[in-house]
Design an enzyme around this catalytic site. Sequence first.
Site, short mmCIF file in Angstrom:
data_model
loop_
_atom_site.label_atom_id
_atom_site.label_comp_id
_atom_site.label_asym_id
_atom_site.label_seq_id
_atom_site.Cartn_x
_atom_site.Cartn_y
_atom_site.Cartn_z
N ARG A 364 0.84 -1.22 -0.18
CA ARG A 364 0.00 0.21 -0.15
C ARG A 364 0.72 1.22 0.06
O ARG A 364 0.45 2.12 -0.45
CB ARG A 364 -0.98 0.05 1.10
CG ARG A 364 -1.84 -1.10 0.99
CD ARG A 364 -3.08 -1.01 1.98
NE ARG A 364 -3.68 -2.29 1.94
CZ ARG A 364 -3.54 -3.45 2.93
NH1 ARG A 364 -2.66 -2.93 3.93
NH2 ARG A 364 -4.10 -4.50 2.87
N VAL A 365 2.08 1.11 0.40
CA VAL A 365 3.01 2.46 0.62
C VAL A 365 4.16 2.27 -0.44
O VAL A 365 4.89 3.23 -0.80
CB VAL A 365 3.16 2.86 1.92
CG1 VAL A 365 1.85 3.16 2.79
CG2 VAL A 365 3.94 1.76 2.63
#
Length: 501
Positions: A364-365
């Site tokens: 997600r990052v």
Amino acid sequence: MADIDQITNLIKKEISSYNDKIETSDVGTVISVGDGVCTVYGLDKAMYGELLQFENNVYGMVLNLNEDSVGCVLLGKDTDIYEGDSVKLTGKVVSVPVGDKMMGRVVNALGAPIDGLGEIEADDYYPIEANAPSIMDRQSVSEPLETGIKAIDSMIPIGKGQRELIIGDRQTGKTAIAIDTIINQNGKDVICIYCAIGQKNSTIAQIVAKLKDHGAMDHTVIVNASASETAPMLYVAPYAATAIGEYWERRGKNVLIIYDDLSKHAVAYRAMSLLLKRSPGREAYPGDIFYLHSRLLERSCKLSDEKGGGSLTALPIVETQAGDISAYIPTNVISITDGQIFLTTDYFNAGQRPAVDSGLSVSRVGSAAQIKAMKSVASSLKIELANYNEMLDFSRFGSDLDATTKNILNHGAVLMEVLKQKQYSPLSMEDEVIDIYVAQSKKLDDVPLAQIQNVLQSVRSYLHSNHNEVYTSLKETKLLKDETKALIDEAVEAIKAGLER
Ligand code: ATP
Ligand code: MG
């Protein structure tokens, strides 16, 4: 009358001195002991998590504060402790030695060396439980943490300070990914901590040997709480490992920490909690099982520049049963982390190793930290593989396929082949970009699958000896320039020409 006055005075005096006598005490008595847990009477001042000293130099940790007793777990053998033994409060929380001398060592869950290489001189002692850095003390993930594994760095990139879960059934190559990532940190100024929870000592010995062989042990600490140890030791291990990492993180260093694995950690905590008579909940885990892992993983982050800019990247591992990621512990840890690398038995058995399922894996990052060159070549990889897998299912029903479908299937098979990678051979970011660029240029679509790894290998060595500027350019600019692409294309053609001859 005087008599009654005298008696009342006497009683009053007795009561006041009696109050003095029952002042709470720092010393208690063991009421019961067994299975690594112990109930102690008389420690009214005990704090949650406080270290207790028993006779025979055994230590314990307070976990239950009951009305008239405390429940604690023993960090050592329970066979040396008997009913009626005295127990002292230490006023301290459980701490582990930290410092540069820990590097290259194998220690137990309390930081004591177990590698036979002598005492470790500690720079300091850190409590195993610590508050996670506050929001203001953090910054977002911005630098890549390279695993050296093509399938991961291209599609599920990890950044420094990220928490990425490695999840899959048993024997699907979870540990292999973690170990390759440690090996890939050679010369990259990242300190690695491998925390083994509930594994066989022989497995850990093999891992240590492999890390030594690949020159990765000098920047690594192994924290080992093996299956033969008591549940409390397994419970403490990941917190202790994190404390050891925080020492360097607070000094501006980058630290990578692997928890292998948190399923066994949860099971150890469940065993402890049941013995401490806490009420069981779902799957018999105690109610605070989520907090067990969230307070651990919240400690990993990238610190702000004011705090030195250090980072703690966490790769927790969770084992699933028959690929069930919706079980209790997997869903908990998935929701705490910033993404997961999902490994499947089907891929593993079909020879697709590392067995990464690109459809169920996500970071997600991390893409914020991916270098431009990798982004440019890998951006469509995931979707192409998704298409391929869909077509593959579909193509099983009929043999009449149109040309477009055939192309998707063919290219997808090439991509899958390109993403295969042997154990203990992490690639540099430049090599990874080249491999994926070559795959995406479709120049391999007419090469037999069995030859693909060979061709990639030859292209890389061709470029190394004939056009090393490809590597320098990639390394310095982190971009894949047109002239670099042309040189790689040329190399592929040259190698392919050699194949046909
Ligand atoms: P466990 O559940 O027992 O902890 P695991 O999921 O951690 O297993 P590993 O021990 O990493 O799996 O790997 C299982 C086996 O697969 C090992 O024998 C390992 O050498 C092999 N293996 C893992 N990755 C690869 C790879 N990329 N190429 C070839 N073999 C591999
Ligand atoms: Mg393993």
